[in-house]
Scaffold this motif. Structure first.
Motif, mmCIF file in Angstrom:
data_model
loop_
_atom_site.group_PDB
_atom_site.id
_atom_site.type_symbol
_atom_site.label_atom_id
_atom_site.label_comp_id
_atom_site.label_asym_id
_atom_site.label_seq_id
_atom_site.Cartn_x
_atom_site.Cartn_y
_atom_site.Cartn_z
ATOM 1 N N LEU A 67 0.816 -1.214 0.000
ATOM 2 C CA LEU A 67 0.000 0.000 0.000
ATOM 3 C C LEU A 67 0.850 1.265 0.000
ATOM 4 O O LEU A 67 0.458 2.291 -0.538
ATOM 5 C CB LEU A 67 -0.928 0.017 1.220
ATOM 6 C CG LEU A 67 -1.989 -1.085 1.287
ATOM 7 C CD1 LEU A 67 -2.738 -1.008 2.606
ATOM 8 C CD2 LEU A 67 -2.952 -0.994 0.118
ATOM 9 N N TYR A 72 2.209 1.052 -7.909
ATOM 10 C CA TYR A 72 0.809 1.226 -7.536
ATOM 11 C C TYR A 72 0.591 2.469 -6.673
ATOM 12 O O TYR A 72 -0.473 2.620 -6.065
ATOM 13 C CB TYR A 72 0.316 -0.019 -6.799
ATOM 14 C CG TYR A 72 0.218 -1.231 -7.692
ATOM 15 C CD1 TYR A 72 -0.953 -1.535 -8.370
ATOM 16 C CD2 TYR A 72 1.312 -2.069 -7.882
ATOM 17 C CE1 TYR A 72 -1.048 -2.634 -9.199
ATOM 18 C CE2 TYR A 72 1.232 -3.178 -8.716
ATOM 19 C CZ TYR A 72 0.055 -3.457 -9.366
ATOM 20 O OH TYR A 72 -0.029 -4.542 -10.188
ATOM 21 N N PHE A 82 -3.102 3.648 -4.927
ATOM 22 C CA PHE A 82 -3.365 3.683 -3.486
ATOM 23 C C PHE A 82 -3.185 5.075 -2.887
ATOM 24 O O PHE A 82 -3.179 5.232 -1.670
ATOM 25 C CB PHE A 82 -2.455 2.689 -2.769
ATOM 26 C CG PHE A 82 -2.803 1.250 -3.046
ATOM 27 C CD1 PHE A 82 -4.026 0.735 -2.675
ATOM 28 C CD2 PHE A 82 -1.902 0.411 -3.694
ATOM 29 C CE1 PHE A 82 -4.372 -0.583 -2.935
ATOM 30 C CE2 PHE A 82 -2.220 -0.913 -3.946
ATOM 31 C CZ PHE A 82 -3.459 -1.417 -3.564
ATOM 32 N N TYR A 114 -5.137 6.516 0.391
ATOM 33 C CA TYR A 114 -5.775 5.260 0.793
ATOM 34 C C TYR A 114 -6.618 5.425 2.064
ATOM 35 O O TYR A 114 -7.792 5.029 2.092
ATOM 36 C CB TYR A 114 -4.696 4.198 1.008
ATOM 37 C CG TYR A 114 -5.212 2.840 1.433
ATOM 38 C CD1 TYR A 114 -5.895 2.019 0.538
ATOM 39 C CD2 TYR A 114 -5.004 2.365 2.730
ATOM 40 C CE1 TYR A 114 -6.365 0.766 0.915
ATOM 41 C CE2 TYR A 114 -5.467 1.120 3.120
ATOM 42 C CZ TYR A 114 -6.148 0.329 2.208
ATOM 43 O OH TYR A 114 -6.611 -0.904 2.586
ATOM 44 N N TYR A 140 -11.439 -1.720 -3.554
ATOM 45 C CA TYR A 140 -10.410 -2.338 -4.402
ATOM 46 C C TYR A 140 -10.716 -3.804 -4.728
ATOM 47 O O TYR A 140 -9.811 -4.637 -4.764
ATOM 48 C CB TYR A 140 -9.041 -2.239 -3.718
ATOM 49 C CG TYR A 140 -8.500 -0.838 -3.600
ATOM 50 C CD1 TYR A 140 -7.703 -0.280 -4.599
ATOM 51 C CD2 TYR A 140 -8.780 -0.048 -2.485
ATOM 52 C CE1 TYR A 140 -7.202 1.010 -4.487
ATOM 53 C CE2 TYR A 140 -8.281 1.251 -2.371
ATOM 54 C CZ TYR A 140 -7.496 1.763 -3.372
ATOM 55 O OH TYR A 140 -7.004 3.057 -3.269
#
Length: 216
Positions: free
Chosen positions: A20, A26, A30, A33, A113
């Protein structure tokens, strides 16, 4: 929920939380988040059913806000990690977006997600099921990667490829990302209002409130 992806969930369980914040590929997916989780939680009401809780991060947010939570997760490895986080503060059971059993009337279905693991046909089947469960005023609150148009989806794959984000580009092509117009259509067809709010360059919150009995 996308049983063809179950092996990936099992392999990803131990490293999910670390990815994360530490997976550069990514980073945009994220981004914000915690803000996304909080937004899903604050839009929830009553007894909440969570699909695909993974390692339990949204589950914890819901618990902290005082909700009764039933979390439905297909991956045994994910359930084990989530159970270590939440203990007895929420019910954690095996199941997925389409195959689950409830002996109560929920007020909100939530997910983060995960909805992209269903094909468009499966998404429509899922929304119809939730309409059958929810009372008037009940809600669906899903945060997921989705796109305004098919062209925007194609562009996201192109950009990821050009940036050398191989895994992200592969994910975008392998899984079943869809468009906001399609999600709006299936919500409204099944008696929900439809509202979408952009959270980052990939993720939107889809909020549907049941307003009538269409689709039953």
């Amino acid at each position: 929920m996308g049983k063809e992806f179950l092996e990936i969930f099992e392999q990803w369980a131990e490293s999910y939380d670390d990815s994360l914040t530490n997976d550069i590929e990514y980073e945009e997916v994220f981004c914000h988040y915690d803000h996304i989780l909080n937004n899903v939680a604050k839009r929830s009401t009553g007894h909440v059913v969570e699909f695909g809780p993974g390692t339990g991060n949204l589950t914890l947010q819901l618990i902290k806000k005082g909700f009764k939570v039933t979390a439905i997760e297909p991956s045994a490895a994910m359930r084990k990690i989530a159970k270590e986080k939440i203990g007895a503060r929420a019910q954690l059971i095996e199941g997925d977006f389409l195959e689950f059993k409830l002996d109560f009337i929920p007020n909100t279905f939530v997910s983060t997600y995960a909805f992209h693991h269903l094909t468009d046909q499966e998404k429509e089947e899922a929304i119809k099921q939730y309409s059958n469960f929810l009372p008037i005023g009940g809600k669906i609150v899903f945060a997921d990667t989705m796109f305004v148009t098919k062209e925007a989806y194609d562009e996201a794959i192109k950009v990821a490829t050009e940036k050398g984000q191989q895994h992200l580009a592969e994910d975008l092509q392998r899984e079943y990302y869809t468009t906001i117009p399609f999600l709006t259509e299936i919500l409204e067809k099944n008696g929900f209002s439809a509202h979408f709010e952009k959270m980052n360059d990939f993720v939107w919150i889809m909020e549907g409130e049941k307003i009538d009995e269409r689709g039953k």
